[in-house]
Design a protein around this motif. Structure first.
Motif, PDB file in Angstrom:
ATOM      1  N   THR A 193       0.844  -1.189   0.000  1.00 38.79           N
ATOM      2  CA  THR A 193       0.000   0.000   0.000  1.00 38.79           C
ATOM      3  C   THR A 193       0.881   1.241   0.000  1.00 38.79           C
ATOM      4  O   THR A 193       1.871   1.316   0.731  1.00 38.79           O
ATOM      5  CB  THR A 193      -0.907   0.015   1.249  1.00 38.79           C
ATOM      6  OG1 THR A 193      -1.749  -1.138   1.221  1.00 38.79           O
ATOM      7  CG2 THR A 193      -1.767   1.271   1.300  1.00 38.79           C
ATOM      8  N   LEU A 250      -3.162   6.009  -1.463  1.00 40.40           N
ATOM      9  CA  LEU A 250      -3.916   6.733  -0.445  1.00 40.40           C
ATOM     10  C   LEU A 250      -3.272   8.095  -0.280  1.00 40.40           C
ATOM     11  O   LEU A 250      -2.092   8.191   0.071  1.00 40.40           O
ATOM     12  CB  LEU A 250      -3.897   5.988   0.889  1.00 40.40           C
ATOM     13  CG  LEU A 250      -4.413   6.779   2.102  1.00 40.40           C
ATOM     14  CD1 LEU A 250      -5.903   7.066   1.985  1.00 40.40           C
ATOM     15  CD2 LEU A 250      -4.103   6.058   3.408  1.00 40.40           C
ATOM     16  N   GLN A 267     -12.257   8.792  -8.600  1.00 36.84           N
ATOM     17  CA  GLN A 267     -13.067   7.678  -8.097  1.00 36.84           C
ATOM     18  C   GLN A 267     -14.255   7.399  -9.000  1.00 36.84           C
ATOM     19  O   GLN A 267     -14.634   6.230  -9.190  1.00 36.84           O
ATOM     20  CB  GLN A 267     -13.530   7.987  -6.669  1.00 36.84           C
ATOM     21  CG  GLN A 267     -12.409   7.974  -5.642  1.00 36.84           C
ATOM     22  CD  GLN A 267     -12.863   8.475  -4.280  1.00 36.84           C
ATOM     23  OE1 GLN A 267     -13.923   9.089  -4.144  1.00 36.84           O
ATOM     24  NE2 GLN A 267     -12.061   8.229  -3.244  1.00 36.84           N
ATOM     25  N   HIS A 274      -7.630   6.366  -2.963  1.00 39.75           N
ATOM     26  CA  HIS A 274      -8.195   6.483  -1.621  1.00 39.75           C
ATOM     27  C   HIS A 274      -7.759   7.806  -1.008  1.00 39.75           C
ATOM     28  O   HIS A 274      -6.738   8.371  -1.383  1.00 39.75           O
ATOM     29  CB  HIS A 274      -7.728   5.317  -0.752  1.00 39.75           C
ATOM     30  CG  HIS A 274      -8.010   3.974  -1.332  1.00 39.75           C
ATOM     31  ND1 HIS A 274      -7.112   3.326  -2.154  1.00 39.75           N
ATOM     32  CD2 HIS A 274      -9.083   3.163  -1.236  1.00 39.75           C
ATOM     33  CE1 HIS A 274      -7.618   2.153  -2.532  1.00 39.75           C
ATOM     34  NE2 HIS A 274      -8.819   2.036  -1.988  1.00 39.75           N
ATOM     35  N   GLU A 276      -7.750  10.349   2.773  1.00 39.38           N
ATOM     36  CA  GLU A 276      -7.839  10.445   4.230  1.00 39.38           C
ATOM     37  C   GLU A 276      -7.975  11.909   4.619  1.00 39.38           C
ATOM     38  O   GLU A 276      -7.351  12.792   4.016  1.00 39.38           O
ATOM     39  CB  GLU A 276      -6.557   9.870   4.846  1.00 39.38           C
ATOM     40  CG  GLU A 276      -6.375  10.117   6.337  1.00 39.38           C
ATOM     41  CD  GLU A 276      -4.918   9.995   6.764  1.00 39.38           C
ATOM     42  OE1 GLU A 276      -4.537   8.897   7.178  1.00 39.38           O
ATOM     43  OE2 GLU A 276      -4.167  11.009   6.673  1.00 39.38           O
ATOM     44  N   THR A 328     -11.851   7.620   2.460  1.00 40.92           N
ATOM     45  CA  THR A 328     -11.872   6.200   2.809  1.00 40.92           C
ATOM     46  C   THR A 328     -11.626   5.993   4.293  1.00 40.92           C
ATOM     47  O   THR A 328     -12.189   5.086   4.894  1.00 40.92           O
ATOM     48  CB  THR A 328     -10.783   5.448   2.016  1.00 40.92           C
ATOM     49  OG1 THR A 328     -10.778   5.892   0.664  1.00 40.92           O
ATOM     50  CG2 THR A 328     -11.008   3.949   2.066  1.00 40.92           C
ATOM     51  N   ASP A 397     -12.688   0.175   7.269  1.00 40.63           N
ATOM     52  CA  ASP A 397     -11.958   0.471   6.037  1.00 40.63           C
ATOM     53  C   ASP A 397     -10.456   0.631   6.263  1.00 40.63           C
ATOM     54  O   ASP A 397      -9.656   0.175   5.429  1.00 40.63           O
ATOM     55  CB  ASP A 397     -12.550   1.695   5.337  1.00 40.63           C
ATOM     56  CG  ASP A 397     -13.815   1.347   4.551  1.00 40.63           C
ATOM     57  OD1 ASP A 397     -14.174   0.153   4.513  1.00 40.63           O
ATOM     58  OD2 ASP A 397     -14.450   2.253   3.987  1.00 40.63           O
ATOM     59  N   LEU A 401      -7.730  -1.551   4.191  1.00 44.19           N
ATOM     60  CA  LEU A 401      -6.707  -0.869   3.405  1.00 44.19           C
ATOM     61  C   LEU A 401      -5.306  -1.266   3.840  1.00 44.19           C
ATOM     62  O   LEU A 401      -4.383  -1.325   3.024  1.00 44.19           O
ATOM     63  CB  LEU A 401      -6.899   0.643   3.544  1.00 44.19           C
ATOM     64  CG  LEU A 401      -6.130   1.554   2.601  1.00 44.19           C
ATOM     65  CD1 LEU A 401      -6.545   1.332   1.154  1.00 44.19           C
ATOM     66  CD2 LEU A 401      -6.355   3.010   2.984  1.00 44.19           C
ATOM     67  N   VAL A 493     -10.202  -0.597  -1.581  1.00 43.02           N
ATOM     68  CA  VAL A 493     -11.515  -0.306  -1.028  1.00 43.02           C
ATOM     69  C   VAL A 493     -12.362   0.474  -2.026  1.00 43.02           C
ATOM     70  O   VAL A 493     -13.583   0.339  -2.074  1.00 43.02           O
ATOM     71  CB  VAL A 493     -11.375   0.472   0.300  1.00 43.02           C
ATOM     72  CG1 VAL A 493     -12.741   0.784   0.911  1.00 43.02           C
ATOM     73  CG2 VAL A 493     -10.535  -0.328   1.297  1.00 43.02           C
ATOM     74  N   VAL A 494     -11.704   1.296  -2.826  1.00 44.73           N
ATOM     75  CA  VAL A 494     -12.388   2.144  -3.810  1.00 44.73           C
ATOM     76  C   VAL A 494     -11.804   1.861  -5.185  1.00 44.73           C
ATOM     77  O   VAL A 494     -10.586   1.815  -5.363  1.00 44.73           O
ATOM     78  CB  VAL A 494     -12.200   3.637  -3.460  1.00 44.73           C
ATOM     79  CG1 VAL A 494     -12.802   4.522  -4.536  1.00 44.73           C
ATOM     80  CG2 VAL A 494     -12.808   3.953  -2.106  1.00 44.73           C
TER      81      VAL A 494
END
Length: 513
Positions: A193, A250, A267, A274, A276, A328, A397, A401, A493-494
């Motif tokens: 990730t 992310l 998205q 993703h 935050e 996310t 989530d 992730l 997740v997305v």
């Protein structure tokens, strides 16, 4: 018949039953009356009228909501660049007091290092037997050599360190586009990730140099030096690099509406982008960077990057991203420095001269993260998100992730019994006021001083063990309760990978990937 009796007796042996609460998951609010049965630190049963034995501890939730233990994937503990900040003991103590049972901190590579193994080993030493909650590590890559990416990253992934953080700003840490692309290509191969701090370093450098030449060096000018356009440009750029390489990313601690719209647009094209955000970008404005009559330097307490924004509309935009699914995860970015220490925030104060560029970046927030967001979750008229969405953002989530799905982030059979029991709000005579004097971190202030929240975790359980009891002693866990989490590879997740790049031929990427 004897075999059946033995199996039945074994089944009846719950270590813990949580009863009389309302369980919230990422998808639903369960009917009242459903109990949680815990055995050997795991949730082993959800059901009604669970059998008790003489050794079963029965905990009455007293009609309060029950949520999974929080997963905060963005905390800075025991960082070399913040020697007056929290270590694992004080930071994790603060975590469980606020309902967070899992944190992921950062093992940071120095720019001059040609290996990452030693820095990871060092952070293991800093955390082992010194944490009240479970923990993992991200790796901050500041010198991603080919040898590191080819030889050391596969080893770290085997050891359960399956995420990296990249910086597009900060001289000691930042990577150029070529380096970013190299890391993204490694992520495409290895499956780790990738987190990105997205701000345009050259914009910030130009403005900062000119501000300093004009004598504008007070803490407030930190916000002026890092305008939203710096975040907007870098966000668009890293999304483009991720699309080119077909890699999920992310983008952390987002604060700008336009940058958020770049994410939202990506998205809607099903790109795995993703995002935050953090409490400071929902509740605080740049006015907080100005000093007071009593203390002209006090604004240094709220110096963080990206900076606090200027207009209430900026806060409202972040709330929209919380509600509509653009974000996310909701993390604290807990990165404090002590205010009253010469080696903390006051590094930016030399005599009467204030220099925002020398102020350590970051604010504390791991303990207040869940209560602040929970105050706006529910079905009331002033609610901004559902209870289920609260669990998604703060627990389920992040677990997905960061490679913890099936272990953390959900009240479900087979998961760790990380459980938070909130007060039944009928029991609370007044809202809870956030006060530094009542928090458990190791620094001397909170940027949320005086704010009121509607609830607070009454009890926190880590793998079935009670570690926080607000009404009976507060911290009741042990500093050695926390364990290192060997994480798997994170899940998307997305969006999805495998899409074509706008303007490129179908399959064109195959010529060079």
């Amino acid at each position: 018949m004897g075999e059946y009796r033995r199996e039945s007796e074994e089944f009846m042996g719950f270590d813990l039953i949580v009863t009389n609460g309302i369980i919230v998951t990422a998808s639903e609010v369960l009917s009242p009356g459903i109990e949680i049965g815990v055995k050997n630190g795991k949730i082993s049963c959800l059901g009604m009228f669970l059998p008790r034995s003489d050794s079963t501890l029965v905990v009455d939730a007293r009609g309060g909501y029950i949520t999974p233990g929080g997963v905060d994937g963005h905390v800075h503990f025991a960082q070399d660049n913040s020697p007056t900040g929290d270590n694992f003991t004080t930071g994790s103590r603060s975590s469980i007091a606020g309902g967070t049972t899992t944190v992921i901190a950062f093992a940071s590579q120095n720019k001059t290092e040609t290996t990452v193994i030693r820095c990871v080993e060092e952070y293991h030493t800093r955390a082992k037997d010194q944490s009240y909650c479970d923990y993992g590590f991200h790796l901050i890559l500041s010198n991603p050599t080919p040898e590191i990416m080819a030889m050391e990253m596969p080893l770290l992934i085997e050891q359960g360190i399956t995420s990296v953080k990249l910086y597009m700003t900060y001289e000691p840490l930042k990577l150029g586009d070529a380096q970013l692309l190299d890391v993204l290509m490694s992520a495409r191969t290895l499956g780790f990730t990738t987190m990105v701090h997205a701000e345009n370093s050259d914009i910030i450098s130009l403005i900062s140099t000119r501000l300093e030449a004009s004598g504008h060096t007070e803490p407030y000018f930190h916000a002026i030096s890092r305008p939203q356009i710096a975040e907007n440009e870098a966000t668009y750029r890293i999304i483009s690099l991720a699309e080119l390489t077909d890699v999920p990313i992310l983008i952390v601690h987002m604060s700008s509406e336009i940058a958020m719209k770049h994410v939202r647009k990506a998205q809607t094209r099903m790109l795995p982008i993703h995002a935050e955000t953090c409490p400071q970008y929902l509740f605080l404005l740049s006015e907080r960077l100005k000093g007071t009559h009593e203390d002209a330097f006090e604004g240094a307490k709220c110096v963080c990057s990206p900076p606090l924004r200027h207009d209430p509309k900026d806060l409202e935009a972040m709330w929209t991203g919380i509600a509509n699914g653009t974000f996310t995860v909701f993390s604290s970015d807990h990165a404090p420095s002590t205010y009253g220490h010469s080696g903390g925030k006051k590094l930016g104060l030399k005599g009467d001269v204030m220099r925002y560029r020398d102020i350590p970046n970051g604010v504390p927030g791991v303990e207040t993260r869940l209560p602040l967001l929970f105050s706006y979750a529910g079905r009331e008229k002033d609610s901004r998100l559902s209870l289920q969405r609260f669990v998604q953002l703060t627990s389920s989530d992040p677990a997905k992730l960061y490679g913890l799905e099936g272990m953390k982030g959900s009240i479900a059979v087979g998961h760790d019994a990380d459980i938070v029991i909130w007060y039944n709000e009928k029991e609370l005579k007044d809202r809870v006021t956030i006060r530094q004097s009542e928090l458990h971190h190791g620094v001397d202030y909170t940027p949320f001083e005086g704010m009121e929240v509607k609830n607070w975790p009454r009890l926190t359980f880590l793998r079935g063990k009670k570690v926080w009891d607000r009404d009976n002693g507060g911290i009741v866990g042990d500093v050695r309760d926390g364990k290192f989490l060997k994480r798997g590879k994170g899940k998307i997740v997305v969006g999805r990978t495998g899409g074509e790049v706008n303007g490129m031929l179908g399959g064109e990427r195959n010529y060079w990937c």
